[in-house]
Design a protein around this motif. Structure first.
Motif, PDB file in Angstrom:
ATOM      1  N   LEU A   1     -33.075 -21.241  63.164  1.00 22.18           N
ATOM      2  CA  LEU A   1     -33.970 -22.889  62.315  1.00 22.18           C
ATOM      3  C   LEU A   1     -33.348 -23.765  61.778  1.00 22.18           C
ATOM      4  O   LEU A   1     -33.470 -24.796  62.121  1.00 22.18           O
ATOM      5  N   ILE A   2     -31.839 -24.140  61.828  1.00 17.28           N
ATOM      6  CA  ILE A   2     -30.960 -24.924  62.243  1.00 17.28           C
ATOM      7  C   ILE A   2     -31.372 -26.317  62.991  1.00 17.28           C
ATOM      8  O   ILE A   2     -31.595 -27.584  63.057  1.00 17.28           O
ATOM      9  N   ILE A   3     -31.077 -25.396  64.429  1.00 18.87           N
ATOM     10  CA  ILE A   3     -31.965 -26.451  65.409  1.00 18.87           C
ATOM     11  C   ILE A   3     -32.695 -26.591  65.849  1.00 18.87           C
ATOM     12  O   ILE A   3     -33.155 -27.944  65.576  1.00 18.87           O
ATOM     13  N   ILE A   4     -33.480 -25.999  65.389  1.00 19.30           N
ATOM     14  CA  ILE A   4     -35.450 -26.358  65.341  1.00 19.30           C
ATOM     15  C   ILE A   4     -35.768 -27.745  64.025  1.00 19.30           C
ATOM     16  O   ILE A   4     -36.227 -28.869  64.460  1.00 19.30           O
ATOM     17  N   LEU A   5     -34.826 -27.457  63.174  1.00 18.05           N
ATOM     18  CA  LEU A   5     -34.977 -28.373  62.141  1.00 18.05           C
ATOM     19  C   LEU A   5     -34.522 -29.378  62.295  1.00 18.05           C
ATOM     20  O   LEU A   5     -34.519 -30.908  62.266  1.00 18.05           O
ATOM     21  N   VAL A   6     -33.202 -29.625  63.242  1.00 15.67           N
ATOM     22  CA  VAL A   6     -32.544 -31.244  63.825  1.00 15.67           C
ATOM     23  C   VAL A   6     -33.783 -31.309  64.980  1.00 15.67           C
ATOM     24  O   VAL A   6     -33.696 -32.913  64.710  1.00 15.67           O
ATOM     25  N   ILE A   7     -33.456 -31.002  65.462  1.00 11.95           N
ATOM     26  CA  ILE A   7     -35.225 -31.280  67.063  1.00 11.95           C
ATOM     27  C   ILE A   7     -36.568 -31.636  66.043  1.00 11.95           C
ATOM     28  O   ILE A   7     -36.886 -33.251  66.739  1.00 11.95           O
ATOM     29  N   VAL A   8     -36.724 -31.245  64.723  1.00  6.36           N
ATOM     30  CA  VAL A   8     -37.841 -31.831  64.085  1.00  6.36           C
ATOM     31  C   VAL A   8     -37.579 -33.124  63.198  1.00  6.36           C
ATOM     32  O   VAL A   8     -39.248 -34.561  63.550  1.00  6.36           O
ATOM     33  N   LEU A   9     -36.195 -33.016  63.063  1.00  6.49           N
ATOM     34  CA  LEU A   9     -36.149 -34.726  63.128  1.00  6.49           C
ATOM     35  C   LEU A   9     -35.902 -36.002  63.609  1.00  6.49           C
ATOM     36  O   LEU A   9     -36.363 -36.632  63.181  1.00  6.49           O
ATOM     37  N   ILE A  10     -35.492 -35.355  64.950  1.00  9.94           N
ATOM     38  CA  ILE A  10     -35.737 -36.019  66.074  1.00  9.94           C
ATOM     39  C   ILE A  10     -37.064 -36.891  66.521  1.00  9.94           C
ATOM     40  O   ILE A  10     -36.877 -38.113  66.869  1.00  9.94           O
ATOM     41  N   ILE A  11     -38.341 -35.897  66.377  1.00 13.50           N
ATOM     42  CA  ILE A  11     -39.221 -35.831  67.037  1.00 13.50           C
ATOM     43  C   ILE A  11     -40.002 -36.995  66.167  1.00 13.50           C
ATOM     44  O   ILE A  11     -39.878 -37.681  66.049  1.00 13.50           O
ATOM     45  N   PHE A  12     -39.731 -36.539  64.687  1.00 17.37           N
ATOM     46  CA  PHE A  12     -41.146 -36.889  63.703  1.00 17.37           C
ATOM     47  C   PHE A  12     -40.080 -37.914  62.597  1.00 17.37           C
ATOM     48  O   PHE A  12     -40.839 -38.592  62.229  1.00 17.37           O
TER      49      PHE A  12
ATOM     50  N   ALA B   1     -37.056 -38.853  59.884  1.00 19.60           N
ATOM     51  CA  ALA B   1     -37.330 -38.117  57.881  1.00 19.60           C
ATOM     52  C   ALA B   1     -38.172 -38.469  57.148  1.00 19.60           C
ATOM     53  O   ALA B   1     -38.715 -38.265  56.569  1.00 19.60           O
ATOM     54  N   GLY B   2     -38.700 -40.277  57.406  1.00 14.66           N
ATOM     55  CA  GLY B   2     -39.789 -40.376  56.781  1.00 14.66           C
ATOM     56  C   GLY B   2     -41.451 -39.479  56.589  1.00 14.66           C
ATOM     57  O   GLY B   2     -42.424 -39.198  55.989  1.00 14.66           O
ATOM     58  N   LYS B   3     -41.642 -38.974  57.726  1.00 10.93           N
ATOM     59  CA  LYS B   3     -43.279 -38.020  57.997  1.00 10.93           C
ATOM     60  C   LYS B   3     -42.328 -36.675  57.364  1.00 10.93           C
ATOM     61  O   LYS B   3     -43.592 -35.821  57.827  1.00 10.93           O
ATOM     62  N   LEU B   4     -41.369 -35.972  57.347  1.00 13.18           N
ATOM     63  CA  LEU B   4     -41.067 -34.741  57.310  1.00 13.18           C
ATOM     64  C   LEU B   4     -42.172 -34.572  55.904  1.00 13.18           C
ATOM     65  O   LEU B   4     -42.644 -32.770  55.808  1.00 13.18           O
ATOM     66  N   PRO B   5     -41.510 -34.955  54.630  1.00 16.94           N
ATOM     67  CA  PRO B   5     -42.858 -34.290  53.752  1.00 16.94           C
ATOM     68  C   PRO B   5     -44.051 -34.585  53.261  1.00 16.94           C
ATOM     69  O   PRO B   5     -44.815 -34.115  53.412  1.00 16.94           O
ATOM     70  N   GLU B   6     -44.638 -35.499  54.379  1.00 13.36           N
ATOM     71  CA  GLU B   6     -46.092 -35.643  55.123  1.00 13.36           C
ATOM     72  C   GLU B   6     -46.306 -34.514  55.789  1.00 13.36           C
ATOM     73  O   GLU B   6     -47.141 -33.459  55.321  1.00 13.36           O
ATOM     74  N   ILE B   7     -45.575 -33.668  56.415  1.00 14.78           N
ATOM     75  CA  ILE B   7     -45.607 -32.498  57.613  1.00 14.78           C
ATOM     76  C   ILE B   7     -45.603 -31.543  56.257  1.00 14.78           C
ATOM     77  O   ILE B   7     -46.217 -30.399  56.867  1.00 14.78           O
ATOM     78  N   GLY B   8     -44.246 -31.178  55.869  1.00 14.05           N
ATOM     79  CA  GLY B   8     -44.201 -30.312  54.774  1.00 14.05           C
ATOM     80  C   GLY B   8     -45.514 -30.451  53.597  1.00 14.05           C
ATOM     81  O   GLY B   8     -46.316 -28.894  53.681  1.00 14.05           O
ATOM     82  N   ALA B   9     -46.034 -30.914  52.994  1.00 18.78           N
ATOM     83  CA  ALA B   9     -47.307 -31.344  52.152  1.00 18.78           C
ATOM     84  C   ALA B   9     -48.545 -30.351  53.393  1.00 18.78           C
ATOM     85  O   ALA B   9     -49.387 -29.700  53.039  1.00 18.78           O
ATOM     86  N   GLY B  10     -48.687 -31.014  54.469  1.00 14.94           N
ATOM     87  CA  GLY B  10     -49.414 -30.412  55.236  1.00 14.94           C
ATOM     88  C   GLY B  10     -49.875 -29.284  55.580  1.00 14.94           C
ATOM     89  O   GLY B  10     -50.702 -27.888  55.438  1.00 14.94           O
ATOM     90  N   LEU B  11     -48.548 -28.770  56.009  1.00 12.97           N
ATOM     91  CA  LEU B  11     -47.828 -26.941  55.944  1.00 12.97           C
ATOM     92  C   LEU B  11     -48.835 -25.805  54.723  1.00 12.97           C
ATOM     93  O   LEU B  11     -48.733 -24.787  54.809  1.00 12.97           O
TER      94      LEU B  11
END
Length: 62
Positions: free
Chosen positions: A10-21, A23-33
């Motif tokens: 899970l930590i590896i997946i979170l790091v990859i998501v942070l790299i790709i999207f 930190a600014g996009k994470l709240p939008e992605i979380g809200a969409g999910l």
């Protein structure tokens, strides 16, 4: 463990998501999910309730 995925994965997946999207996009992605999951639960609950209502109507007509 969630479906065979442990904390290190899970930590590896979170790091990859942070790299790709970023930190600014994470709240939008979380809200969409969250909205998607909420809509899915509502749709499944509505379907079960409709099915129960139909079953009750059929039993009343017997």
């Amino acid at each position: 463990m969630i479906g065979g995925i442990g904390m290190p994965e899970l930590i590896i997946i979170l790091v990859i998501v942070l790299i790709i999207f970023g930190a600014g996009k994470l709240p939008e992605i979380g809200a969409g999910l969250g909205k998607g999951i909420r809509n899915f639960k509502k749709a499944t609950t509505d379907t079960v309730e409709e099915s129960n209502e139909k079953t009750e109507k059929i039993e009343e007509n017997k």
